[in-house]
Structure formats: structure tokens, C-alpha cells
Design a protein around this motif. Structure first.
Motif, short mmCIF file in Angstrom:
data_model
loop_
_atom_site.label_atom_id
_atom_site.label_comp_id
_atom_site.label_asym_id
_atom_site.label_seq_id
_atom_site.Cartn_x
_atom_site.Cartn_y
_atom_site.Cartn_z
N SER A 1 41.25 33.35 54.27
CA SER A 1 40.40 34.30 54.97
C SER A 1 39.65 33.58 56.08
CB SER A 1 39.39 34.92 54.00
OG SER A 1 40.05 35.67 53.02
N ILE A 2 39.38 34.31 57.17
CA ILE A 2 38.60 33.77 58.27
C ILE A 2 37.54 34.79 58.68
CG2 ILE A 2 40.48 32.33 59.20
CD1 ILE A 2 40.88 34.57 61.35
N GLU A 3 36.59 34.34 59.46
CA GLU A 3 35.64 35.27 60.07
C GLU A 3 36.45 36.22 60.95
OE1 GLU A 3 31.87 36.80 60.57
OE2 GLU A 3 32.35 35.00 59.38
N PRO A 4 36.34 37.54 60.74
CA PRO A 4 37.22 38.47 61.47
C PRO A 4 37.14 38.31 62.99
CG PRO A 4 36.10 39.60 59.70
CD PRO A 4 35.47 38.23 59.80
N ILE A 5 38.29 38.41 63.62
CA ILE A 5 38.42 38.40 65.08
C ILE A 5 38.97 39.77 65.46
CG2 ILE A 5 39.63 37.38 67.05
CD1 ILE A 5 39.83 34.78 65.40
N THR A 6 38.24 40.50 66.29
CA THR A 6 38.63 41.86 66.64
C THR A 6 38.99 41.98 68.11
OG1 THR A 6 37.25 42.80 64.89
CG2 THR A 6 37.85 44.27 66.69
N LEU A 7 40.13 42.60 68.37
CA LEU A 7 40.56 42.89 69.74
C LEU A 7 40.38 44.37 70.01
CD1 LEU A 7 44.05 41.08 69.85
CD2 LEU A 7 41.77 40.07 70.00
N GLN A 8 39.97 44.69 71.22
CA GLN A 8 39.93 46.08 71.67
C GLN A 8 41.25 46.36 72.37
OE1 GLN A 8 37.37 48.09 70.89
NE2 GLN A 8 36.33 46.36 69.92
N ILE A 9 42.04 47.27 71.83
CA ILE A 9 43.37 47.56 72.39
C ILE A 9 43.33 48.90 73.12
CG2 ILE A 9 45.81 47.90 71.88
CD1 ILE A 9 44.74 45.04 71.28
N ASP A 10 43.50 48.86 74.44
CA ASP A 10 43.52 50.09 75.21
C ASP A 10 44.81 50.25 76.01
OD1 ASP A 10 43.17 48.26 77.24
OD2 ASP A 10 41.20 48.99 77.85
N GLU A 11 45.76 49.31 75.82
CA GLU A 11 47.05 49.44 76.48
C GLU A 11 48.08 48.59 75.75
OE1 GLU A 11 46.65 48.00 80.51
OE2 GLU A 11 46.91 45.93 79.88
N PHE A 12 49.35 48.87 76.02
CA PHE A 12 50.43 48.03 75.51
C PHE A 12 51.41 47.83 76.65
CE2 PHE A 12 51.64 52.38 74.61
CZ PHE A 12 53.00 52.45 74.84
N ALA A 13 52.31 46.86 76.50
CA ALA A 13 53.17 46.48 77.63
C ALA A 13 54.60 46.22 77.17
CB ALA A 13 52.61 45.24 78.31
N LEU A 14 55.54 46.48 78.08
CA LEU A 14 56.93 46.07 77.92
C LEU A 14 57.09 44.75 78.63
CD1 LEU A 14 59.88 46.63 77.06
CD2 LEU A 14 60.17 47.86 79.23
N VAL A 15 57.57 43.73 77.90
CA VAL A 15 57.58 42.36 78.40
C VAL A 15 58.99 41.79 78.38
CG1 VAL A 15 56.60 40.05 78.10
CG2 VAL A 15 55.26 42.06 77.43
N HIS A 16 59.35 41.11 79.46
CA HIS A 16 60.57 40.31 79.52
C HIS A 16 60.16 38.87 79.30
CE1 HIS A 16 63.55 38.08 82.33
NE2 HIS A 16 63.97 38.02 81.08
#
Length: 195
Positions: free
Chosen positions: A163-178
Motif C-alpha cells: 500500500s502507498i499514500e494514494p496518488i490521484t489523477l484528474q482524467i478529463d481526456e484520453f488519447a489514441l497513441v502511436h
């Protein structure tokens, strides 16, 4: 002409299928830098020897689309159609555990284990489910199970999950990646805002 091999892989060709397409989410710049600092500190404390990923490459894969000899526009087009159908609001992605996944043996190379942050279940699963369902319509083999994670370095040492101290990301988009495999290069083909 561009580089086709790493210095530490001199004499080794790129993989047979070096052009990867995937859909993923990326942390914001400040969060990515904080994750990088966390990874460096943890690696120093445990004496891990793996090379850290570049800050701009830190991401969580949502769906692997394909690995090809050459990038196929048909794959990218199908992925875009699948992504266009996503209708999910922005969400938080929280990582509360860290440890190693078992590495895959590769002939002539040391066994390397990816050190990862593991995310809690949550809205990211819905994003995976929607994209997975849509991609399967185009016959991409998207697994039913999903383990959202963010890869840090690859190490010969195996680190038990903790377990770790939680790390939170705010996700407002996603991407198609090559991804140009072994060249550590990502090319963003398109981004979609969550709404």
C-alpha cells in the motif's frame, strides 16, 4: 533517418512488429513530475537499478489496439470510431498500491519486472468497458479483465505489492497513441475530451 535501436541494444533490431497503437490516459504535467519524484525516491530507498521512464511517457493504458510491422490507417480509423462512441464524464483515477508485475522472459536478455502503481476500481473501468466493447466489434482481441496501472521503471529486482499514500489523477481526456517500440517515442494521433 531516425534511430532504430537504443545504445544499450546495439546490434539488436527493433521488434518484428514495432508499430503499436493504444488508447491511454496521461497525468497532467505537475502530477507526472510528482509521480517521477516519487518513483526516484522509492527506487533509491530500495536500491532499484532500472531506468525510469521519461515524464512525458507516464500513462495508464486503457486498450491495446494493435502491434504491426507498419502503422495501419485502418486500425487507427477503427480505434477512432470506437472512441467517438465514448460518453463518460471526467473522473478521478486513484493509485493506492505499488509493486512489480512478473516480467516476461526474453531470450538473450535479463528478466525485467515492471514496477507499477496499481489503481483502485472506479470509473476507469467504465471507460475500458465501453472502449473494449466498441473495439471488439472491429475484431480487436480486447481482454474482458482489466488491471489499470501506471508503469514506472523496469527492474531485475521484484518488489512485492504494498500500500502507498494514494496518488490521484484528474482524467478529463484520453488519447489514441502511436508508440514506436524501443525508440521511446509516442505520437498522439488524436485526443478526446470526456464530458
Amino acid at each position: 533517418m531516425y534511430q532504430t535501436e537504443f545504445e544499450f541494444m546495439a546490434g539488436r533490431p527493433r521488434p518484428k512488429y514495432p508499430e503499436r497503437l493504444f488508447i491511454g490516459v496521461f497525468p497532467g504535467h505537475e502530477t507526472a513530475r510528482a509521480i517521477d519524484q516519487f518513483s526516484r525516491k522509492f527506487s533509491r530507498e530500495l536500491g532499484l537499478t532500472g531506468s525510469l521512464l521519461k515524464v512525458l511517457r507516464l500513462h495508464t493504458s486503457i486498450a491495446h489496439v494493435s502491434d504491426r510491422k507498419h502503422l495501419r490507417s485502418a486500425d487507427a480509423f477503427a480505434a477512432e470510431l470506437a472512441a467517438n462512441a465514448v460518453d463518460i464524464p471526467p473522473f478521478e483515477l486513484t493509485f493506492s498500491r505499488m509493486g512489480s508485475f512478473r516480467g516476461v522472459p526474453k531470450r538473450g536478455r535479463p528478466l525485467l519486472h515492471p514496477l507499477v502503481l496499481v489503481a483502485d476500481e472506479g470509473p476507469v473501468q467504465k471507460l475500458y468497458d465501453v472502449l473494449g466493447t466498441n473495439l471488439r466489434k472491429f475484431r480487436f482481441p480486447i481482454p474482458e479483465e482489466y488491471w489499470p496501472h501506471l508503469t514506472l521503471p523496469y527492474n531485475e529486482q521484484f518488489v512485492p505489492m504494498r500500500s502507498i499514500e494514494p496518488i490521484t489523477l484528474q482524467i478529463d481526456e484520453f488519447a489514441l497513441v502511436h508508440s514506436e517500440l524501443w525508440l521511446t517515442k509516442y505520437n498522439i494521433i488524436r485526443r478526446w475530451k470526456l464530458h
